[in-house]
Motif scaffolding. Structure first.
Motif, short mmCIF file in Angstrom:
data_model
loop_
_atom_site.label_atom_id
_atom_site.label_comp_id
_atom_site.label_asym_id
_atom_site.label_seq_id
_atom_site.Cartn_x
_atom_site.Cartn_y
_atom_site.Cartn_z
N LEU A 211 62.51 81.53 -26.29
CA LEU A 211 61.65 82.23 -25.33
C LEU A 211 60.20 82.19 -25.78
O LEU A 211 59.29 81.98 -24.97
N TRP A 212 59.96 82.37 -27.06
CA TRP A 212 58.60 82.32 -27.63
C TRP A 212 57.96 80.96 -27.32
O TRP A 212 56.82 80.88 -26.89
N GLN B 39 50.15 93.32 -15.89
CA GLN B 39 50.95 92.20 -16.40
C GLN B 39 50.07 91.27 -17.25
O GLN B 39 50.49 90.80 -18.31
N GLY B 40 48.86 90.98 -16.79
CA GLY B 40 47.94 90.13 -17.55
C GLY B 40 47.56 90.76 -18.88
O GLY B 40 47.46 90.07 -19.90
N ARG B 41 47.36 92.08 -18.88
CA ARG B 41 47.04 92.77 -20.14
C ARG B 41 48.23 92.70 -21.10
O ARG B 41 48.04 92.58 -22.30
N GLY B 42 49.45 92.74 -20.54
CA GLY B 42 50.64 92.60 -21.37
C GLY B 42 50.73 91.22 -22.00
O GLY B 42 51.07 91.09 -23.18
N VAL B 43 50.42 90.19 -21.22
CA VAL B 43 50.41 88.81 -21.74
C VAL B 43 49.38 88.71 -22.87
O VAL B 43 49.66 88.15 -23.94
N ASP C 247 58.10 93.52 -24.62
CA ASP C 247 57.41 92.24 -24.71
C ASP C 247 58.34 91.10 -24.32
O ASP C 247 57.96 90.20 -23.57
N VAL C 248 59.57 91.14 -24.82
CA VAL C 248 60.54 90.09 -24.52
C VAL C 248 60.82 90.05 -23.02
O VAL C 248 60.87 88.97 -22.41
N ARG D 200 59.91 86.88 -20.42
CA ARG D 200 60.86 86.26 -19.48
C ARG D 200 60.30 86.25 -18.07
O ARG D 200 60.37 85.24 -17.36
N ASP D 201 59.74 87.40 -17.67
CA ASP D 201 59.16 87.52 -16.32
C ASP D 201 58.02 86.53 -16.11
O ASP D 201 57.94 85.87 -15.08
N VAL D 202 57.16 86.40 -17.10
CA VAL D 202 56.00 85.51 -16.99
C VAL D 202 56.44 84.06 -16.92
O VAL D 202 55.95 83.29 -16.08
#
Length: 114
Positions: free
Chosen positions: A12-13, A51-55, A70-71, A75-77
């Protein structure tokens, strides 16, 4: 079981960093720019969509420091970037809006694939 989970996180990483082709500096600048209004600008930590801040937060972390949230976001991104790339620009989402949406996820579709 833990080894299988570690392998899934490794995969995933790699997928996440393949989908997110902007650096943390580029994404931070984009989020600030995209949320700036004509008369005001967001505080940098609050710039752009959640969502962008999370990325951006994930890009600034080491893999070993990932949380379950985070995981899930990774996955969502990956899924959203893949789906948007497949759909491409369309009448309901013209090219500039499509590109800006992807850039808010850390993916610039104009960047050459490496």
């Amino acid at each position: 079981m833990a080894d299988a989970e570690a392998l899934e996180i490794d995969a995933l990483w790699a997928e996440f960093h393949n989908a997110v082709n902007m650096t943390s500096q580029e994404l931070a600048a984009w989020l600030r720019t995209s949320s700036a209004g004509e008369l005001s600008e967001e505080v940098p930590e609050n710039s752009g969509p959640e969502q962008g801040r999370g990325v951006l937060s994930i890009l600034r972390k080491r893999q070993m420091d990932l949380t379950d949230d985070d995981v899930s976001l990774m996955r969502d991104v990956v899924d959203e970037v893949t789906a948007e790339r497949e759909l491409g620009p369309r009448p309901t989402v013209p090219e500039p809006d499509w590109r800006h949406r992807l850039m808010s996820l850390g993916h610039d579709p104009l960047r050459a694939e490496e």
